[in-house]
Structure formats: structure tokens, C-alpha cells
Design a protein around this motif. Structure first.
Motif, mmCIF file in Angstrom:
data_model
loop_
_atom_site.group_PDB
_atom_site.id
_atom_site.type_symbol
_atom_site.label_atom_id
_atom_site.label_comp_id
_atom_site.label_asym_id
_atom_site.label_seq_id
_atom_site.Cartn_x
_atom_site.Cartn_y
_atom_site.Cartn_z
ATOM 1 N N ALA A 119 9.931 55.247 29.679
ATOM 2 C CA ALA A 119 9.445 54.693 30.831
ATOM 3 C C ALA A 119 9.200 53.490 31.365
ATOM 4 O O ALA A 119 9.592 52.474 32.256
ATOM 5 N N LEU A 120 8.931 52.346 30.028
ATOM 6 C CA LEU A 120 8.770 50.755 30.228
ATOM 7 C C LEU A 120 9.927 50.399 30.457
ATOM 8 O O LEU A 120 9.709 49.542 31.162
ATOM 9 N N LEU A 121 11.193 50.994 30.768
ATOM 10 C CA LEU A 121 12.986 50.089 30.606
ATOM 11 C C LEU A 121 13.026 50.706 32.179
ATOM 12 O O LEU A 121 12.606 49.411 33.138
ATOM 13 N N PHE B 6 5.312 43.970 30.777
ATOM 14 C CA PHE B 6 4.471 45.790 30.722
ATOM 15 C C PHE B 6 4.165 45.963 30.011
ATOM 16 O O PHE B 6 5.277 46.118 29.000
ATOM 17 N N ALA B 7 3.177 46.754 29.341
ATOM 18 C CA ALA B 7 2.965 47.377 28.095
ATOM 19 C C ALA B 7 2.496 48.567 28.891
ATOM 20 O O ALA B 7 1.544 49.712 30.029
ATOM 21 N N VAL B 8 2.414 49.507 27.503
ATOM 22 C CA VAL B 8 2.121 50.913 27.369
ATOM 23 C C VAL B 8 0.871 50.907 25.991
ATOM 24 O O VAL B 8 1.162 50.965 25.281
ATOM 25 N N MET C 259 -0.214 52.136 31.910
ATOM 26 C CA MET C 259 0.376 51.778 31.932
ATOM 27 C C MET C 259 -0.209 50.591 32.274
ATOM 28 O O MET C 259 -1.085 50.516 33.514
ATOM 29 N N GLN C 260 0.176 48.906 32.061
ATOM 30 C CA GLN C 260 -0.143 47.627 32.891
ATOM 31 C C GLN C 260 0.357 46.765 32.894
ATOM 32 O O GLN C 260 1.725 46.733 31.563
#
Length: 232
Positions: free
Chosen positions: A182-184, A145-147, A108-109
């Protein structure tokens, strides 16, 4: 007005914290404007306060969100417009940061403007104005944010101009892997670290999103909010 329901009134509590413009307030009603997005939010606990709240609305507005059926009814009567969206609020009300549970093998970044074309291509929304270069740039300034699966962008999340969590998209081939959760959770962390109430809006019939909120540790309001859109 005491905004005791922290989930239902998360947006209005944020407006009050940021000292948004109050158009009207009594012990049972409130009409307030977001200082950043200029969206209007109103709530009333009885018909008398609802009438007073609606009477103090400006002659035109872009977006108005009502938090009860009293103001909802009087808005429709006064402006002859209908509610275009009915949403539940979802908020994270725990005091400790949630743990981000990223699936094994993914990273994630934080996204940069270099990803704008890919974000716009992937983002699906009924309002085209939310998928423009200008709007996405603003969202990137508040962190998106992105995975990733190696170099492949699998999904992303951000914060809307009213500072509610949203812009959540996961490519179909990467769904049901825990990426959205995970993003949430990461977005909730970011909001909390900025001193905000982490909240979002879920259209009432979006069962998948409602289930996702629960999985990520969010609580959902029992009552709906009612969205109105008007040309300024």
C-alpha cells in the motif's frame, strides 16, 4: 543516445527531463548529472562510447551510477575503485494511477517533522548519512507517507534526493499484512501526479523487495546498475 529502456534508464530519463548537465553524449553513450542531487549517471552501448563517457568524467564525484558493463569496467580501470552496490531498477510504467489497497483497520497520512525521531529510529540502511535529521527533513519536503494502526506508526515510505522511491520501512510486527504494498502504491501515485517516472533501486540480492515491486504493479529491469562512491 536513445534511452529506450524506460525501466533501466528511468533515472537518466528524469535527469534529461529536468535538463541536467550533460558532460558527454554520442549516439551510443551518455554522461549526465542530476540537477538536484548532483549524482552522475552514465550509460554506453559499446566499448568505444564507454571509453569516451569515462574520459569525460570529472576528476572527483560523490556518487556515480553506471548502467552497463562497458562503463563499469572502464570506471574501475581509470579510478581504481570497485562497485559498492549492484541494483536493479523497478518502475511503474502504466498510464493509470495504481489503486492503493490499504489493509482493513489501518489509516494512511502524510508525515510531518514531528515524526523525525521515530523515522530515524525505525529506518535501517547501510548508509548512515540517509538517517540524519537534515536528510529526513528534505525527504519530508517531497512527501513521506505512513500507515497507522490507530496512533501507532506501522511503516513509512519516501523519496530520496535523486527522486527515486525508497526509505521504505515497516515494523516487524506489522509485516506481511499488505502495508508495504500500500505504501509503495501511494508513493507511485505521488510521483505520477508530480509528473515523474515512479522508480526505485533494489539491491540485487534483495528477493523480498523484488517480490514486493511485482506485487505493487512495478516492472523490474533485466540488467543491473553499478554504484560508485568517491569522496569529493
Amino acid at each position: 543516445m536513445k534511452l529506450e529502456d524506460r525501466i533501466l534508464y528511468a533515472d537518466m530519463l528524469e535527469c534529461r527531463r529536468k535538463k541536467g548537465k550533460i558532460y558527454y553524449e554520442d549516439s551510443h553513450g551518455l554522461l549526465i548529472e542530476s540537477p538536484k542531487s548532483h549524482m552522475l549517471y552514465c550509460a554506453a552501448e559499446n566499448e568505444a562510447s564507454a571509453k569516451a563517457v569515462v574520459a569525460h568524467l570529472p576528476s572527483s564525484f560523490a556518487i556515480l551510477v553506471a548502467h552497463d558493463m562497458y562503463t563499469d569496467r572502464f570506471i574501475q580501470q581509470q579510478y581504481h575503485i570497485t562497485c559498492e552496490l549492484r541494483c536493479y531498477h523497478s518502475a511503474y510504467i502504466e498510464k493509470t494511477l495504481p489503486q492503493v489497497k490499504l489493509p482493513h483497520g489501518f489509516t494512511m497520512q502524510t508525515l510531518t517533522e514531528a515524526y523525525i525521531p521515530e523515522i530515524i529510529a525505525l529506518y535501517k540502511h547501510s548508509m548512515p548519512s540517509l538517517a540524519t535529521v537534515e536528510y529526513i527533513k528534505e525527504c519530508l519536503n517531497d512527501d513521506m507517507f505512513a500507515v497507522f494502526d490507530k496512533e501507532i506508526l506501522c511503516g513509512f515510505i519516501g523519496v530520496h534526493e535523486e527522486e527515486s522511491i525508497g526509505l521504505l520501512e515497516v515494523k516487524q510486527e506489522y509485516q506481511r499484512k499488505g502495508i508495504a504494498t500500500a505504501l509503495l502504491q501511494r508513493a507511485v501515485q505521488s510521483q505520477m501526479l508530480k509528473g515523474r517516472i515512479p522508480y526505485g533501486e533494489i539491491v540485487e540480492d534483495n528477493i523480498i523487495s523484488l517480490q514486493l515491486q511485482k506485487k505493487a504493479g512495478m516492472k523490474t529491469s533485466e540488467k543491473l546498475t553499478y554504484w560508485y562512491f568517491m569522496e569529493e
